[in-house]
Design an enzyme around this catalytic site. Structure first.
Site, PDB file in Angstrom:
ATOM      1  N   MET A 189     -10.627 -40.890   5.313  1.00 12.46           N
ATOM      2  CA  MET A 189      -9.957 -40.215   4.195  1.00 12.46           C
ATOM      3  C   MET A 189     -10.191 -41.035   2.919  1.00 12.46           C
ATOM      4  O   MET A 189     -11.048 -41.921   2.902  1.00 12.46           O
ATOM      5  CB  MET A 189      -8.474 -40.071   4.494  1.00 12.46           C
ATOM      6  CG  MET A 189      -8.145 -38.915   5.414  1.00 12.46           C
ATOM      7  SD  MET A 189      -6.344 -38.711   5.534  1.00 12.46           S
ATOM      8  CE  MET A 189      -6.271 -37.090   6.285  1.00 12.46           C
TER       9      MET A 189
ATOM     10  N   ARG B  48     -27.422 -44.028  19.677  1.00  9.31           N
ATOM     11  CA  ARG B  48     -27.116 -42.848  18.858  1.00  9.31           C
ATOM     12  C   ARG B  48     -26.802 -43.212  17.416  1.00  9.31           C
ATOM     13  O   ARG B  48     -26.517 -44.361  17.098  1.00  9.31           O
ATOM     14  CB  ARG B  48     -25.835 -42.185  19.409  1.00  9.31           C
ATOM     15  CG  ARG B  48     -26.063 -41.337  20.612  1.00  9.31           C
ATOM     16  CD  ARG B  48     -24.732 -40.854  21.143  1.00  9.31           C
ATOM     17  NE  ARG B  48     -24.939 -39.952  22.256  1.00  9.31           N
ATOM     18  CZ  ARG B  48     -24.021 -39.662  23.163  1.00  9.31           C
ATOM     19  NH1 ARG B  48     -22.830 -40.210  23.099  1.00  9.31           N
ATOM     20  NH2 ARG B  48     -24.285 -38.824  24.131  1.00  9.31           N
TER      21      ARG B  48
ATOM     22  N   ARG C  63     -23.317 -38.190  16.742  1.00  7.47           N
ATOM     23  CA  ARG C  63     -21.958 -37.791  17.089  1.00  7.47           C
ATOM     24  C   ARG C  63     -21.038 -38.132  15.924  1.00  7.47           C
ATOM     25  O   ARG C  63     -21.303 -39.081  15.189  1.00  7.47           O
ATOM     26  CB  ARG C  63     -21.449 -38.526  18.334  1.00  7.47           C
ATOM     27  CG  ARG C  63     -22.187 -38.166  19.609  1.00  7.47           C
ATOM     28  CD  ARG C  63     -21.783 -36.761  20.105  1.00  7.47           C
ATOM     29  NE  ARG C  63     -22.314 -36.514  21.417  1.00  7.47           N
ATOM     30  CZ  ARG C  63     -23.551 -36.117  21.695  1.00  7.47           C
ATOM     31  NH1 ARG C  63     -24.414 -35.902  20.703  1.00  7.47           N
ATOM     32  NH2 ARG C  63     -23.951 -35.930  22.937  1.00  7.47           N
TER      33      ARG C  63
ATOM     34  N   GLN D 116      -5.242 -42.205  10.330  1.00  2.00           N
ATOM     35  CA  GLN D 116      -5.221 -43.314   9.366  1.00  2.00           C
ATOM     36  C   GLN D 116      -3.864 -43.482   8.706  1.00  2.00           C
ATOM     37  O   GLN D 116      -3.566 -44.522   8.129  1.00  2.00           O
ATOM     38  CB  GLN D 116      -6.281 -43.070   8.273  1.00  2.00           C
ATOM     39  CG  GLN D 116      -7.689 -43.177   8.794  1.00  2.00           C
ATOM     40  CD  GLN D 116      -8.681 -42.440   7.907  1.00  2.00           C
ATOM     41  OE1 GLN D 116      -9.388 -43.039   7.121  1.00  2.00           O
ATOM     42  NE2 GLN D 116      -8.745 -41.122   8.030  1.00  2.00           N
TER      43      GLN D 116
ATOM     44  N   THR E 229      -0.018 -44.747  -1.311  1.00  2.00           N
ATOM     45  CA  THR E 229      -1.108 -43.864  -0.882  1.00  2.00           C
ATOM     46  C   THR E 229      -2.143 -44.696  -0.125  1.00  2.00           C
ATOM     47  O   THR E 229      -2.472 -45.817  -0.531  1.00  2.00           O
ATOM     48  CB  THR E 229      -1.828 -43.117  -2.034  1.00  2.00           C
ATOM     49  OG1 THR E 229      -3.037 -42.541  -1.511  1.00  2.00           O
ATOM     50  CG2 THR E 229      -2.229 -44.008  -3.192  1.00  2.00           C
TER      51      THR E 229
ATOM     52  N   GLY F  90       1.709 -37.042   0.504  1.00  2.00           N
ATOM     53  CA  GLY F  90       1.312 -37.336   1.885  1.00  2.00           C
ATOM     54  C   GLY F  90       2.034 -38.574   2.399  1.00  2.00           C
ATOM     55  O   GLY F  90       2.290 -39.495   1.639  1.00  2.00           O
TER      56      GLY F  90
ATOM     57  N   ASP G 281      -5.064 -44.053  -0.183  1.00  2.00           N
ATOM     58  CA  ASP G 281      -6.313 -43.982  -0.949  1.00  2.00           C
ATOM     59  C   ASP G 281      -6.508 -45.192  -1.874  1.00  2.00           C
ATOM     60  O   ASP G 281      -7.627 -45.452  -2.307  1.00  2.00           O
ATOM     61  CB  ASP G 281      -6.356 -42.704  -1.805  1.00  2.00           C
ATOM     62  CG  ASP G 281      -6.128 -41.447  -0.976  1.00  2.00           C
ATOM     63  OD1 ASP G 281      -6.379 -41.489   0.242  1.00  2.00           O
ATOM     64  OD2 ASP G 281      -5.684 -40.430  -1.548  1.00  2.00           O
TER      65      ASP G 281
END
Ligand code: F6P
Length: 366
Positions: free
Chosen positions: A183, A176, A280, A288, A139, A13, A141
């Site tokens: 991710m 709300r 919502r 990202q 990454t 990615g 992540d």
């Protein structure tokens, strides 16, 4: 051996900072009298022999640009290759020999592979076949245990934190529950750190299983204290106490065979039903990974790229560059992919979040 020509690929990615690595690799290699070839679309370019020569002009102005000028792919796995010449899927086959032939044909002395755990695992297999490789970890992540940070993470975190900041005003105005889905795959770093930095109320991460009841209880307890809105930051890979994850689809042959997503919608539906509150969702998704890298990511990418060339010059292929403290060190690629780095549920960072009243939606922690 004198190194005359090196190749670089960006695989898996995309994320912010890939171009900064390509630029640093090219500049440092050229200064040391090497030629640089950029193979296109990760390992696919090495299978198809598609590349572009990289010179000073080719890398000019790309330091701040997101994406990658070389292109990337997270479905081109030479050991399990499903792409036909025109991109139509076909039965998986092992075409790693084509990669080795193209490296030889183009007289490439060493390869720099920029990627995450999937790419580095493939790099490790090519090492065993005799291809000299240096790895560069990327990454959003931040889940590679061998390095303090992968580049891309800081930029993704900035996007997620900005989203938490922005959602506050609208959540407050409408009373709300707003759910932001981040991710991060099987690690909760983006969700946890953006929740801490943005002051989210409930944080759902893969490392701490959640229960619907505990999430509903946390929201009701906020309301009882007069807080009429709540912000939930949910990592796409969060699991419930039954071990279930929100999977969008499975993709055969990919280095990333599970496409995660959908947790925010599921939690919203559950809360509307259980607590009767208006919810919502905002799914941040690939936002990202896009746009300009932060200063930290440009700094890290540039240092990784320059040090990757240094490793080649020192004959230390088989290693990956990594950040330890403020220094760039090298670690064997094989060790780098051995273990994922995940949030410690009993660690200090989780305790800091609990200390400021963040709930993990868990019946066991908090
Ligand atoms: O590994 C990076 C990452 O962005 C994950 O956080 C996410 O699960 C995955 O890639 C998404 O992949 P794709 O771009 O194939 O949708």
């Amino acid at each position: 051996m004198t190194i005359k020509r090196i190749a670089v690929i960006t695989a898996g990615g995309d994320c912010q900072g890939l171009n900064a690595v390509v630029r640093a690799v090219t500049k440092h290699a050229l200064k040391n009298g090497m030629e640089v070839f950029g193979f296109k679309n990760g390992f696919d370019g090495l299978v198809r022999n598609e590349y572009m020569p990289l010179d000073d002009c080719a890398v000019s102005g790309i330091l701040t640009r997101g994406g990658t000028i070389l292109g990337t792919s997270n479905i081109a796995n030479p050991f399990d290759y499903t792409l036909a010449p025109l991109g139509t899927p076909q039965e998986p086959r092992n075409v790693s020999n084509l990669v080795m032939e193209n490296v030889k044909k183009n007289r490439i002395d060493a390869l720099i592979a920029v990627g995450g755990d999937g790419t580095l695992s493939m790099a490790s297999r090519f090492l065993d076949m005799g291809l000299p490789i240096v790895g560069v970890p990327k990454t959003i992540d931040n889940d590679l245990s061998a390095t303090d940070f992968t580049f891309g993470f800081d930029s993704a975190l900035a996007v997620a934190t900005d989203a938490v900041d922005r959602i506050h005003t609208t959540a407050e105005s409408h009373h709300r529950v707003m759910i932001i889905e981040t991710m991060g795959r099987y690690a909760g770093w983006i969700a946890l750190r953006s929740c801490l930095a943005g002051g989210g109320d409930i944080c759902l991460i893969p490392e701490i299983p959640y229960s619907d009841e505990a999430i509903a209880k946390a929201i009701i307890s906020r309301r009882e204290k007069g807080k009429n809105f709540s912000i939930i930051v949910a990592a796409e890979g969060a699991v419930n106490e039954r071990g279930e994850m929100s999977v969008q689809k499975t993709i055969a042959g990919s280095t990333d065979p599970i496409r995660l997503g959908g947790i925010s919608g599921r939690i919203a539906a559950m809360l509307e039903e259980k607590v009767g509150l208006e919810c919502r969702v905002v799914v941040l998704g690939h936002l990202q990974r896009g746009g300009t890298p932060t200063a930290f990511d440009r700094w890290l990418s540039t240092r990784f790229g320059a040090e990757a060339v240094e490793l080649i010059l020192k004959g230390e292929t088989g290693n990956m560059v990594a950040l330890r403290g403020g220094d760039i060190i090298s670690v064997p690629i094989k060790d780098a992919v051995a273990k994922l780095k995940r949030v410690d549920p009993n660690g200090q960072e989780v305790r800091s979040a609990l200390a400021v009243g963040t709930s993990f939606g868990s019946s066991r922690i908090g």
